[in-house]
Design a protein around this motif. Structure first.
Motif, PDB file in Angstrom:
ATOM      1  N   GLY A 191      -3.453   1.265  -3.734  1.00  0.00           N
ATOM      2  CA  GLY A 191      -2.814  -0.027  -3.933  1.00  0.00           C
ATOM      3  C   GLY A 191      -3.876  -1.080  -4.199  1.00  0.00           C
ATOM      4  N   ASP A 192      -3.543  -2.022  -5.068  1.00  0.00           N
ATOM      5  CA  ASP A 192      -4.509  -3.061  -5.417  1.00  0.00           C
ATOM      6  C   ASP A 192      -4.985  -3.859  -4.213  1.00  0.00           C
ATOM      7  OD1 ASP A 192      -4.384  -2.317  -8.056  1.00  0.00           O
ATOM      8  OD2 ASP A 192      -2.907  -3.845  -8.582  1.00  0.00           O
ATOM      9  N   ASN A 193      -4.111  -4.030  -3.214  1.00  0.00           N
ATOM     10  CA  ASN A 193      -4.512  -4.825  -2.055  1.00  0.00           C
ATOM     11  C   ASN A 193      -5.284  -4.023  -1.003  1.00  0.00           C
ATOM     12  OD1 ASN A 193      -2.207  -3.413  -1.360  1.00  0.00           O
ATOM     13  ND2 ASN A 193      -1.313  -5.075  -0.171  1.00  0.00           N
ATOM     14  N   LEU A 194      -5.573  -2.751  -1.267  1.00  0.00           N
ATOM     15  CA  LEU A 194      -6.391  -1.968  -0.338  1.00  0.00           C
ATOM     16  C   LEU A 194      -7.763  -2.606  -0.156  1.00  0.00           C
ATOM     17  CD1 LEU A 194      -6.711   0.518   1.471  1.00  0.00           C
ATOM     18  CD2 LEU A 194      -7.356   1.822  -0.561  1.00  0.00           C
ATOM     19  N   LEU A 245       0.834  -1.195   0.000  1.00  0.00           N
ATOM     20  CA  LEU A 245       0.000   0.000   0.000  1.00  0.00           C
ATOM     21  C   LEU A 245       0.869   1.244   0.000  1.00  0.00           C
ATOM     22  CD1 LEU A 245      -2.733  -0.871   2.640  1.00  0.00           C
ATOM     23  CD2 LEU A 245      -2.989  -0.791   0.184  1.00  0.00           C
ATOM     24  N   ASN A 246       0.432   2.254  -0.710  1.00  0.00           N
ATOM     25  CA  ASN A 246       1.115   3.541  -0.756  1.00  0.00           C
ATOM     26  C   ASN A 246       0.333   4.547   0.077  1.00  0.00           C
ATOM     27  OD1 ASN A 246       3.017   2.631  -2.785  1.00  0.00           O
ATOM     28  ND2 ASN A 246       1.270   2.637  -4.166  1.00  0.00           N
ATOM     29  N   VAL A 247       1.032   5.233   0.977  1.00  0.00           N
ATOM     30  CA  VAL A 247       0.441   6.280   1.809  1.00  0.00           C
ATOM     31  C   VAL A 247       1.283   7.533   1.569  1.00  0.00           C
ATOM     32  CG1 VAL A 247      -0.111   7.002   4.155  1.00  0.00           C
ATOM     33  CG2 VAL A 247      -0.330   4.587   3.520  1.00  0.00           C
ATOM     34  N   TYR A 248       0.682   8.562   0.973  1.00  0.00           N
ATOM     35  CA  TYR A 248       1.448   9.749   0.586  1.00  0.00           C
ATOM     36  C   TYR A 248       0.547  10.970   0.498  1.00  0.00           C
ATOM     37  CZ  TYR A 248      -0.711   8.704  -3.906  1.00  0.00           C
ATOM     38  OH  TYR A 248      -1.642   8.449  -4.890  1.00  0.00           O
ATOM     39  N   PRO A 249       1.081  12.177   0.561  1.00  0.00           N
ATOM     40  CA  PRO A 249       2.449  12.486   0.973  1.00  0.00           C
ATOM     41  C   PRO A 249       2.615  12.258   2.475  1.00  0.00           C
ATOM     42  CG  PRO A 249       1.209  14.522   0.722  1.00  0.00           C
ATOM     43  CD  PRO A 249       0.303  13.389   0.296  1.00  0.00           C
ATOM     44  N   ASN A 250       3.821  12.032   2.867  1.00  0.00           N
ATOM     45  CA  ASN A 250       4.124  11.799   4.272  1.00  0.00           C
ATOM     46  C   ASN A 250       5.482  12.402   4.553  1.00  0.00           C
ATOM     47  OD1 ASN A 250       4.052  10.876   6.875  1.00  0.00           O
ATOM     48  ND2 ASN A 250       4.463   8.752   6.353  1.00  0.00           N
TER      49      ASN A 250
END
Length: 75
Positions: free
Chosen positions: A16-19, A1-6
């Motif tokens: 992200g596909d797995n969200l 998973l991508n969490v941005y901006p951070n």
């Protein structure tokens, strides 16, 4: 998973596909107190964090297949 901006002061984007493997996102402060909760609606989400105080937080992804924790900093 991508969490941005951070770090961020306004919007946190999560993708992200797995969200879709998770049912809910929970935002907790540094003491573990639940600050907010959102239902997962797809493979991309945006959360407005501008109303929260500056500091370190965790985003807890909760689902039937398990849990995941990501750290974020709100400015």
């Amino acid at each position: 998973l991508n969490v941005y901006p951070n770090p961020t002061s306004h919007i946190v984007n999560i993708d992200g596909d797995n969200l879709i493997n998770y049912d809910v996102l929970q935002l907790n402060d540094a003491t573990g107190r639940l600050i907010g909760e959102w239902k997962v609606t797809g493979v991309k989400m945006s959360i407005d964090v501008s109303i929260f105080a500056s500091g370190n937080y965790t985003i807890n992804f909760k689902g039937l297949k398990g849990n995941l924790v990501k750290k974020i900093q709100i400015l």
